[in-house]
Design a protein around this motif. Structure first.
Motif, PDB file in Angstrom:
ATOM      1  N   CYS A   1     -39.961  24.047 -74.864  1.00 32.12           N
ATOM      2  CA  CYS A   1     -40.603  22.938 -74.158  1.00 32.12           C
ATOM      3  C   CYS A   1     -41.250  22.101 -75.220  1.00 32.12           C
ATOM      4  CB  CYS A   1     -41.666  23.510 -73.241  1.00 32.12           C
ATOM      5  SG  CYS A   1     -40.741  24.141 -71.728  1.00 32.12           S
TER       6      CYS A   1
ATOM      7  N   GLY B   1     -38.576  18.974 -61.931  1.00 31.54           N
ATOM      8  CA  GLY B   1     -38.396  18.225 -60.816  1.00 31.54           C
ATOM      9  C   GLY B   1     -38.494  18.893 -59.406  1.00 31.54           C
ATOM     10  N   HIS B   2     -39.283  20.100 -59.396  1.00 32.81           N
ATOM     11  CA  HIS B   2     -39.517  20.766 -58.262  1.00 32.81           C
ATOM     12  C   HIS B   2     -40.971  21.050 -57.908  1.00 32.81           C
ATOM     13  CE1 HIS B   2     -35.250  21.667 -57.562  1.00 32.81           C
ATOM     14  NE2 HIS B   2     -35.087  21.825 -58.714  1.00 32.81           N
TER      15      HIS B   2
ATOM     16  N   LEU C   1     -43.249  22.188 -60.071  1.00 32.68           N
ATOM     17  CA  LEU C   1     -43.583  23.393 -60.673  1.00 32.68           C
ATOM     18  C   LEU C   1     -44.898  23.154 -61.560  1.00 32.68           C
ATOM     19  CD1 LEU C   1     -40.523  25.479 -61.471  1.00 32.68           C
ATOM     20  CD2 LEU C   1     -42.222  25.516 -59.483  1.00 32.68           C
ATOM     21  N   GLN C   2     -45.110  22.018 -62.507  1.00 27.75           N
ATOM     22  CA  GLN C   2     -46.417  21.549 -63.081  1.00 27.75           C
ATOM     23  C   GLN C   2     -47.582  21.439 -62.094  1.00 27.75           C
ATOM     24  OE1 GLN C   2     -46.537  18.282 -65.393  1.00 27.75           O
ATOM     25  NE2 GLN C   2     -47.487  19.104 -66.941  1.00 27.75           N
TER      26      GLN C   2
ATOM     27  N   TYR D   1     -55.342  17.551 -72.246  1.00 25.03           N
ATOM     28  CA  TYR D   1     -54.985  16.049 -72.879  1.00 25.03           C
ATOM     29  C   TYR D   1     -53.518  16.218 -72.793  1.00 25.03           C
ATOM     30  CZ  TYR D   1     -54.123  18.596 -77.313  1.00 25.03           C
ATOM     31  OH  TYR D   1     -53.788  19.170 -78.458  1.00 25.03           O
TER      32      TYR D   1
ATOM     33  N   ALA E   1     -44.145  12.194 -67.297  1.00 20.97           N
ATOM     34  CA  ALA E   1     -44.121  13.329 -66.258  1.00 20.97           C
ATOM     35  C   ALA E   1     -45.547  13.995 -66.052  1.00 20.97           C
ATOM     36  CB  ALA E   1     -42.805  14.328 -66.665  1.00 20.97           C
TER      37      ALA E   1
ATOM     38  N   ASN F   1     -48.029  13.638 -63.117  1.00 23.44           N
ATOM     39  CA  ASN F   1     -48.477  14.794 -62.283  1.00 23.44           C
ATOM     40  C   ASN F   1     -49.944  15.208 -62.168  1.00 23.44           C
ATOM     41  OD1 ASN F   1     -46.028  16.034 -61.462  1.00 23.44           O
ATOM     42  ND2 ASN F   1     -45.854  16.794 -63.238  1.00 23.44           N
TER      43      ASN F   1
HETATM   44  C1  LIG Z   1     -44.173  17.662 -68.260  1.00 23.43           C
HETATM   45  C2  LIG Z   1     -43.182  19.025 -67.430  1.00 23.43           C
HETATM   46  C3  LIG Z   1     -43.996  20.405 -67.214  1.00 23.43           C
HETATM   47  C4  LIG Z   1     -43.211  18.368 -65.983  1.00 23.43           C
HETATM   48  O1  LIG Z   1     -42.193  19.160 -65.294  1.00 23.43           O
HETATM   49  P1  LIG Z   1     -42.280  18.983 -63.779  1.00 23.43           P
HETATM   50  O2  LIG Z   1     -43.177  19.777 -63.060  1.00 23.43           O
HETATM   51  O3  LIG Z   1     -40.819  19.444 -63.129  1.00 23.43           O
HETATM   52  O4  LIG Z   1     -42.317  17.722 -63.321  1.00 23.43           O
HETATM   53  P2  LIG Z   1     -41.232  16.329 -62.895  1.00 23.43           P
HETATM   54  O5  LIG Z   1     -39.887  16.461 -63.899  1.00 23.43           O
HETATM   55  O6  LIG Z   1     -40.856  16.599 -61.315  1.00 23.43           O
HETATM   56  O7  LIG Z   1     -41.640  15.173 -63.102  1.00 23.43           O
HETATM   57  C5  LIG Z   1     -43.105  14.535 -62.570  1.00 23.43           C
HETATM   58  C6  LIG Z   1     -43.077  13.126 -62.196  1.00 23.43           C
HETATM   59  O8  LIG Z   1     -42.854  12.420 -63.112  1.00 23.43           O
HETATM   60  C7  LIG Z   1     -41.440  11.703 -63.402  1.00 23.43           C
HETATM   61  N1  LIG Z   1     -40.886  11.801 -64.534  1.00 23.43           N
HETATM   62  C8  LIG Z   1     -40.132  12.626 -65.093  1.00 23.43           C
HETATM   63  N2  LIG Z   1     -39.697  12.270 -66.410  1.00 23.43           N
HETATM   64  C9  LIG Z   1     -40.255  11.119 -66.411  1.00 23.43           C
HETATM   65  C10 LIG Z   1     -40.161  10.096 -67.687  1.00 23.43           C
HETATM   66  N3  LIG Z   1     -39.338  10.419 -68.562  1.00 23.43           N
HETATM   67  N4  LIG Z   1     -40.767   8.904 -67.154  1.00 23.43           N
HETATM   68  C11 LIG Z   1     -41.311   8.435 -66.221  1.00 23.43           C
HETATM   69  N5  LIG Z   1     -41.550   9.601 -65.327  1.00 23.43           N
HETATM   70  C12 LIG Z   1     -40.910  10.563 -65.408  1.00 23.43           C
HETATM   71  C13 LIG Z   1     -40.857  12.296 -62.057  1.00 23.43           C
HETATM   72  O9  LIG Z   1     -40.083  11.624 -61.414  1.00 23.43           O
HETATM   73  C14 LIG Z   1     -41.900  12.634 -61.389  1.00 23.43           C
HETATM   74  O10 LIG Z   1     -42.384  11.663 -60.389  1.00 23.43           O
HETATM   75  P3  LIG Z   1     -42.885  11.972 -59.059  1.00 23.43           P
HETATM   76  O11 LIG Z   1     -44.334  12.373 -59.166  1.00 23.43           O
HETATM   77  O12 LIG Z   1     -43.171  10.449 -58.697  1.00 23.43           O
HETATM   78  O13 LIG Z   1     -41.800  12.627 -58.066  1.00 23.43           O
HETATM   79  C15 LIG Z   1     -41.884  19.034 -68.059  1.00 23.43           C
HETATM   80  O14 LIG Z   1     -41.430  18.017 -68.139  1.00 23.43           O
HETATM   81  C16 LIG Z   1     -41.966  19.815 -69.533  1.00 23.43           C
HETATM   82  O15 LIG Z   1     -42.131  21.054 -69.497  1.00 23.43           O
HETATM   83  N6  LIG Z   1     -41.953  19.150 -70.553  1.00 23.43           N
HETATM   84  C17 LIG Z   1     -42.042  19.641 -71.810  1.00 23.43           C
HETATM   85  C18 LIG Z   1     -43.586  20.191 -71.992  1.00 23.43           C
HETATM   86  C19 LIG Z   1     -44.541  19.290 -71.807  1.00 23.43           C
HETATM   87  O16 LIG Z   1     -44.637  18.112 -72.039  1.00 23.43           O
HETATM   88  N7  LIG Z   1     -45.759  19.951 -70.849  1.00 23.43           N
HETATM   89  C20 LIG Z   1     -46.733  19.261 -70.721  1.00 23.43           C
HETATM   90  C21 LIG Z   1     -47.835  18.898 -72.235  1.00 23.43           C
HETATM   91  S1  LIG Z   1     -49.372  18.270 -71.339  1.00 23.43           S
END
Ligand SMILES: CC(C)(COP(=O)(O)OP(=O)(O)OC[C@H]1O[C@@H](n2cnc3c(N)ncnc32)[C@H](O)[C@@H]1OP(=O)(O)O)[C@@H](O)C(=O)NCCC(=O)NCCS
Length: 149
Positions: free
Chosen positions: A24, A77-78, A80-81, A103, A110, A114
């Motif tokens: 991640c 996309g489910h 989980l965060q 932060y 994304a 959230n």
């Molecule tokens: C951030 C993370 C936890 C989110 O995972 P998730 O809970 O499955 O979230 P989603 O992929 O459903 O994305 C959440 C929202 O952002 C949107 N989104 C996802 N990727 C995006 C992007 N690149 N640009 C804009 N929006 C995006 C989704 O469409 C969703 O929108 P909605 O709320 O309108 O449905 C995951 O992408 C991850 O582990 N990333 C790498 C590590 C990280 O960044 N952790 C967080 C540190 S703060």
């Protein structure tokens, strides 16, 4: 898809957490495993997501800091965060904390979506409320978030 979140003791799950964290956060330093409350989300025996929080002192307030968290790519996309934000908030409230902070990278769209959906709002950090470290203080690149619990 059913994902079951369970506390993950560092001694037993530290290596598992580090493996997920490398996927991640491939460019970041590994997180501190000790002294942090870890949770792993399991799809049966397969790890799907992980997160951690710890207490931080912010001026005269103790806050719960969403320290680290990730969802493995095939499980994104489910929601989980958002589930992990809510479950950590419940643990923070149980400890008597009245604020949650975190932060994100400034381009962490994304996560930011959230956090906003869960009621977080940005704040401008000061030297005593920065979470990204004094060395990074004032650097453009991070957004700080807070929510009253
Ligand atoms: C951030 C993370 C936890 C989110 O995972 P998730 O809970 O499955 O979230 P989603 O992929 O459903 O994305 C959440 C929202 O952002 C949107 N989104 C996802 N990727 C995006 C992007 N690149 N640009 C804009 N929006 C995006 C989704 O469409 C969703 O929108 P909605 O709320 O309108 O449905 C995951 O992408 C991850 O582990 N990333 C790498 C590590 C990280 O960044 N952790 C967080 C540190 S703060």
């Amino acid at each position: 898809m059913h994902v079951d979140f369970r506390p993950a003791a560092p001694a037993a799950y530290g290596q598992q957490i580090l493996r997920m964290d490398r996927i991640c956060f491939p460019l970041d330093e590994p997180p501190s495993i000790e002294g942090v409350e870890w949770t792993i989300g399991w799809d049966g025996k397969t790890p799907a997501a992980y997160c951690a929080w710890k207490t931080v002192q912010q001026e005269d307030l103790q806050a719960g800091f969403h320290y680290r968290g990730g969802v493995l790519p095939e499980y994104r996309g489910h929601g989980l965060q958002r589930r992990m934000l809510r479950l950590r908030e419940a643990e923070m409230r149980e400890r008597g904390l009245t604020a949650a902070v975190t932060y994100t990278d400034a381009d962490g769209a994304a996560s930011m979506r959230n956090l906003i959906a869960e009621g977080y709002r940005p704040y401008a950090p000061t030297p005593t409320t920065t979470l990204s470290g004094l060395g990074r203080f004032g650097r453009v690149g991070f957004v700080h978030w807070r929510k009253t619990l």
